[in-house]
Structure formats: structure tokens, C-alpha cells
Design a protein around this motif. Structure first.
Motif, mmCIF file in Angstrom:
data_model
loop_
_atom_site.group_PDB
_atom_site.id
_atom_site.type_symbol
_atom_site.label_atom_id
_atom_site.label_comp_id
_atom_site.label_asym_id
_atom_site.label_seq_id
_atom_site.Cartn_x
_atom_site.Cartn_y
_atom_site.Cartn_z
ATOM 1 N N LEU A 40 4.132 6.879 -6.768
ATOM 2 C CA LEU A 40 3.293 7.348 -7.875
ATOM 3 C C LEU A 40 3.409 8.853 -8.116
ATOM 4 O O LEU A 40 3.543 9.282 -9.280
ATOM 5 N N LEU A 80 3.344 1.747 -1.881
ATOM 6 C CA LEU A 80 3.857 1.965 -3.233
ATOM 7 C C LEU A 80 3.198 3.163 -3.918
ATOM 8 O O LEU A 80 3.902 4.052 -4.431
ATOM 9 N N PRO A 81 1.855 3.264 -3.950
ATOM 10 C CA PRO A 81 1.247 4.419 -4.629
ATOM 11 C C PRO A 81 1.578 5.770 -3.992
ATOM 12 O O PRO A 81 2.011 6.687 -4.706
ATOM 13 N N PRO A 82 1.416 5.955 -2.667
ATOM 14 C CA PRO A 82 1.684 7.297 -2.127
ATOM 15 C C PRO A 82 3.149 7.705 -2.168
ATOM 16 O O PRO A 82 3.461 8.897 -2.251
ATOM 17 N N GLN A 113 0.813 -1.214 0.000
ATOM 18 C CA GLN A 113 0.000 0.000 0.000
ATOM 19 C C GLN A 113 0.848 1.267 0.000
ATOM 20 O O GLN A 113 0.375 2.335 -0.402
#
Length: 580
Positions: A505, A500-502, A498
Motif C-alpha cells: 500500500l 499486503l497493506p504494509p 495481512q
């Protein structure tokens, strides 16, 4: 009663004849680093453990046994009072070469073989310098033989039974416990024959001068100990030999002795009298003249056990106890020990080699994505050249971030990190070992991906390929450091994913691959210059379009290296020896 202040002395004195000495030790769980807050779990215990003995720490589950053991090996925060281990404070670094610790769970690496696990812990326990390969092998074989695992020495730990995994963990503790072994329920899940063999081995170690503190909630193991410490609800209710405990309580066995200590005034259950006798007992003549029947107290005539009444140490209502200053360990710095760093790097490499998903993710997926990208831009080679060069740095950053965050999270959650904090390894050794292992993987990834992009997909690179590979490796090292840092804030592998995106990205969207910086508005353009991935993509783009190495590329490389160092330093700050 005044608190006993923690002693800072480390000089030799009479207490050095004891393996452990505790005076009014109190432990609070869940404390902050200032020693505030939390809940007191262990309430003012005092005891001594002589050297060369087997002492049992017994009591029901949840009574504070594990918390007390963690305090003895120096990894429990919120400890106050006077606690001495081998004549020193439990946090002193020298003890990591003299004390071995086995946790309740089998805190070893399930993806390594028995011998690979034991060789790693043997290499970490070296007193001075590095052990030769032959010494490491012999040390691992001796430890395996002590726990009857010689036949399984080349078996992967994950394929062993639960009891066998526990014995591997015990062998790792024996390697480091030259003078004191602290074993948290080491015989759980073992059959009676093997339990007897292990206890025989414990006494053999004691005969050689090693001190053992063994916890259990099974009272039938108490008779195998030289001395017993009985805990209940965080209080020491007995400190006796098994024979003395039976004599004092008058109990037929140690199970009943413990029960009599817990509830000494409970009268034996009586059978109700028949109705006729009950009526006679209730007649006026009987009730007026008869003396009440005497109930024999099971421990009334026995000598008092050396125990603290739980009510005696309780503070009166409305009073506040002045807390002693909690003991805090100085966490080991980032100074490197080359043999331990090398051993850690080799251990991580072996673990990666056993995981085909890692090989697929790092060495196969990036070239495959480049092939897909080239197919997408089949009619626009310029767009492929612009995006492809930047992706040579983005791919290693993302993959290494994911791999290291999951790998270090497993280290934290499996108990192996807690065990490592009781060994001589330092934070710098551990983090650098991870960095070296994943750096080698990054070199392989950069070589395969760059070769695929240039030789097979005809990606245009005007600058030196060596600099291109160096930038890709720097990007991977930054991803490694970032993954090590974020693993401290996740409680599961799903939570690690979780992040990874914040974390990545926004960097990918603003790094310039999708939209050039000169086409962004002022706010987004400024924000992009705060993202480390921007410098990765910019440097690789300049290498692909400009011959030679410009000062701008050197500046970008230094920025990436600086971000890596900062992330590693922050990650080191999360590796605390003491935990709440």
C-alpha cells in the motif's frame, strides 16, 4: 563425562558397515544458529543400526522420536555428539540421494494426483542428469504399487482418505530411500490388513539391502522389527531384539516389557487383608517377631537390559556440562539443476491450473478493473491514459505477490518444504521453478491485460508494445520474489494477506499514479524514489507517452530487475535446511 566431538570425516571406515551410528547424541530444540539457547530434548543417546534391517524406534508421544529422526536426515538444528548416517555426517549432500524420509503428516501435494506427486519426487531423485519421461512414469508406478495404490494412481490426493494420503507420502519416501528409509509413524490410521501388508513390504525392502528406521508409539508393532530402540523422556532405555526384551524382563508381551522398564521397582498391587487378619498383624507379638513380607521385583532376577539409567547421566547439582559444537549443515547454494528446476515449474503450473480462483484472480480480475477504471474516467481520457499505463504494472505485482506468498506458505506449513529439504533439490532450483511458473502466468496476464487495454479500451501507447509487456512481466517477477520472501514471516494464509497493506500500500500511494511526483513534498518525493513500484509506474508511463525506448526506461527496468534479484536472494536465505 566429556562430550564426544562431532567428526568431520567422510572417508570409508569400519563404521560404514552400519546404517546409523550415534554416540552421546544430544539435541536441543529452539536453538539459534549459533547453537545457543533452546531446551534439550534428547539426552546423550548411543546406538547402532545395522544395514539391511528393520529397526523400531518406539516410545510414548513426546519422547523425542521425531526430533531424533529429523537429526538423522539432517534437518534438525541443535544436534551435538557423533552421529553418522551411512558412514557420513547427516548433513552431507550426497545422503539426499540415498536416504528417504516420511514425516508424520502426509507431506504431499493434495491438489495433485497420486501419479503427479510421485512423478515429481521421482524426477527430483535422479542420480545423474534427467530421467526420461518413460523412466519417471515407471518409477512412479513402481512406488504406487509398493503401497497398494495402483488403483488410485490418477486420483487427486485431496480426495483420498487419511490412510491413503499417508501411503502416498510413504511411496514418495521409498522413491528417495535407496539405502535408508526413515519413516515417522507410517502406519497411523491404517487398518490391520494394510498394516500387515506394509510391514511385509518393509521386510522385503530389508531383504534387498535397504535399512528401515520406523517409529511408532504402538507397541504391538514392535514384534515386527528386527531390533528395538525404546525412548522415554529423551533417553534410550533399551536397545534389544524383541525376543531378548521379553526374556530379560520376563514380561508376557512387549507392552508389559516396556512398562517394566519404565517402572522396574514398582511392587505389584496387593489386596488389603480382612479386618481380623489386619488386627492379628498389628498385635505386639506379631509386629515384634514377624519378618516383613518379601515383594518379588518383576525384573530383579533378570539380566540387566542395555539401558542408561536416567539418573546416571544427569549432571550433579551446580555443575555445568560443556556442550559439544552443534552440527550445522551447509545449506545448498543457488546453483541450478535444470531438470529439477523444470520439474518444480511444471508441478507449480499444474497446481495453479487446478485452482480456478487463481485463474480468476490473475487473468480475469485485472482486465475487469481496467474496464471499471475506463468507465470512471469516461469523460477524461487523459486521466485514464495516465493511470491505465501504470496499472498495467501494478496489477501483476500485487497479484503475484499475493499468490506466491500463499503458495510458498502452504509449502512451508504442509510439511512438503521440509520433505524437499531432504531431497537433492537446491534452494535455487525451488525458487527458480516458482519464478518460471509464475513468470509464465505473468506473460499470459500481461498479454490479456494489454490487449484489453489497447484494443478494447483504446489506451494510448506511444512506445513499443513489446517493451510494455516486458515491463509488466518484470513487475510480476518482482511481486513473485517479494511474495516468496514475506511467506517466511507468516504462520497462516490470513497472516500472509495481512502483509499486503504494509508491504504494497505505501508503494502504491507513492508510485505517482494518484499524485504526480512533482506535486509531492520533498520528504514524500524522496521516499517514493526508494519504492520499486515507482520505477515500474514511471517506466510504463514513459512507454505510453514517448515513442521508442529511452535510457531512462532502461534504467528503470534494470532497477526493477535488481530489486527482484535482491528479493530472491533474501528469500533463499529463509529456506534453511535445518530448523529449530
Amino acid at each position: 563425562m566429556a562430550e564426544v566431538k562431532t567428526s568431520d570425516r567422510s572417508t570409508e571406515n569400519a563404521d560404514d558397515m552400519l546404517a546409523i551410528k550415534a554416540v552421546d547424541v544430544r539435541i536441543r530444540r529452539g536453538t539459534t544458529w549459533g547453537g545457543r539457547d533452546g531446551r534439550e530434548i534428547v539426552h546423550g543417546v548411543s546406538f547402532e543400526v545395522e544395514r539391511g534391517t528393520v529397526t523400531g524406534l518406539l516410545g510414548p508421544s513426546g519422547c523425542g522420536k521425531t526430533t531424533l529422526m529429523r537429526a538423522i536426515v539432517g534437518i534438525q538444528r541443535g544436534v551435538s555428539g557423533d552421529l553418522r548416517v551411512l558412514g557420513r555426517g547427516p548433513c552431507e549432500r550426497e545422503l539426499s540421494r540415498r536416504v528417504g524420509y516420511a514425516t508424520q503428516t502426509a507431506s504431499v501435494y493434495s491438489d495433485l494426483t497420486v501419479t503427479e506427486n510421485l512423478r515429481y519426487f521421482t524426477a527430483l531423485s535422479a542420480q545423474q542428469g534427467a530421467l526420461s519421461p518413460q523412466e519417471v512414469i515407471r518409477g512412479a508406478e513402481r512406488a504406487a504399487a509398493r503401497v497398494s495404490l495402483s488403483a488410485e494412481i490418477h486420483t487427486q490426493v485431496g480426495r483420498l482418505s487419511g490412510g491413503q494420503r499417508g501411503r502416498v507420502s510413504l511411496a514418495a519416501a521409498i522413491i528417495g530411500g535407496r539405502e535408508l528409509l526413515v519413516l515417522d509413524e507410517p502406519t497411523v490410521g491404517l487398518d490391520p490388513v494394510l498394516r500387515r501388508e506394509l510391514w511385509d513390504g518393509f521386510h522385503q525392502l530389508a531383504d534387498q539391502g535397504v535399512t528401515l528406521l520406523v517409529s511408532s508409539h504402538v507397541m504391538d508393532e514392535a514384534s515386527r522389527c528386527d531390533r528395538l530402540l525404546l525412548l522415554r523422556e529423551g533417553r534410550l532405555i533399551a536397545d534389544e531384539t524383541p525376543e531378548s526384551l521379553l526374556e530379560i524382563t520376563g514380561a508376557p508381551d512387549l507392552d508389559h516389557a516396556f512398562l517394566r522398564l519404565v517402572e522396574p521397582r514398582r511392587a505389584p498391587r496387593q489386596t488389603p487383608p480382612p479386618p481380623a487378619e489386619r488386627a492379628q498383624e498389628l498385635s505386639p507379638a506379631t509386629t515384634e517377631c514377624a519378618d516383613p513380607p518379601e515383594t518379588a521385583d518383576p525384573v530383579k532376577t533378570a539380566d540387566p537390559v542395555k539401558t542408561a539409567d536416567p539418573l546416571e547421566t544427569a549432571d550433579p547439582p551446580g555443575t555445568t556440562r560443556s556442550a559439544a559444537a552443534p552440527q550445522q549443515c551447509d545449506d545448498r547454494g543457488l546453483r541450478l539443476n535444470l531438470p529439477r528446476t523444470t520439474a518444480t515449474a511444471l508441478r507449480v503450473v499444474r497446481q495453479m491450473r487446478r485452482d480456478p480462483r487463481t485463474i480468476l484472480l490473475v487473468l480475469v480480475l485485472p482486465p475487469a478493473l481496467l474496464v471499471l477504471l475506463q468507465a470512471i474516467f469516461a469523460n477524461n481520457s487523459t486521466a485514464f491514459d495516465r493511470a491505465g499505463a501504470g496499472l498495467l504494472g501494478v496489477f501483476p505485482l500485487m497479484t503475484m505477490f499475493f499468490l506466491t506468498s500463499v503458495a510458498m506458505l502452504r509449502e512451508r506449513r504442509s510439511g512438503t518444504l521440509e520433505r524437499l529439504m531432504t531431497t537433492p533439490i537446491g534452494r535455487g532450483d525451488l525458487l527458480t521453478g516458482y519464478g518460471v511458473a509464475f513468470g509464465l502466468l505473468a506473460v499470459a496476464q500481461a498479454a490479456i491485460t494489454t490487449t484489453t487495454a489497447v484494443a478494447l479500451l483504446h489506451l494510448t501507447i506511444a512506445g513499443p508494445l513489446e517493451m510494455l509487456g516486458l515491463l509488466a512481466v518484470l513487475s510480476a517477477l518482482f511481486g513473485t520474489a517479494l511474495g516468496l520472501l514475506t511467506s517466511a514471516f507468516a504462520n497462516s494464509e490470513f497472516q500472509a494477506v495481512q502483509f499486503l497493506p504494509p508491504v504494497l500500500l505505501p508503494q502504491f500511494l507513492l508510485c505517482g499514479i494518484l499524485v504526480p511526483h512533482d506535486q509531492m513534498n520533498a520528504v514524500l518525493g524522496t521516499a517514493s524514489m526508494l519504492m520499486p513500484m515507482t520505477y515500474v509506474v514511471d517506466a510504463l508511463s514513459r512507454i505510453s507517452t514517448t515513442p521508442g525506448v529511452s535510457m531512462t526506461v532502461v534504467r528503470d527496468a534494470l532497477v526493477i530487475a535488481g530489486c527482484t534479484v535482491v528479493a530472491l536472494a533474501l528469500a533463499a536465505g529463509t529456506l534453511r535446511r535445518q530448523t529449530p
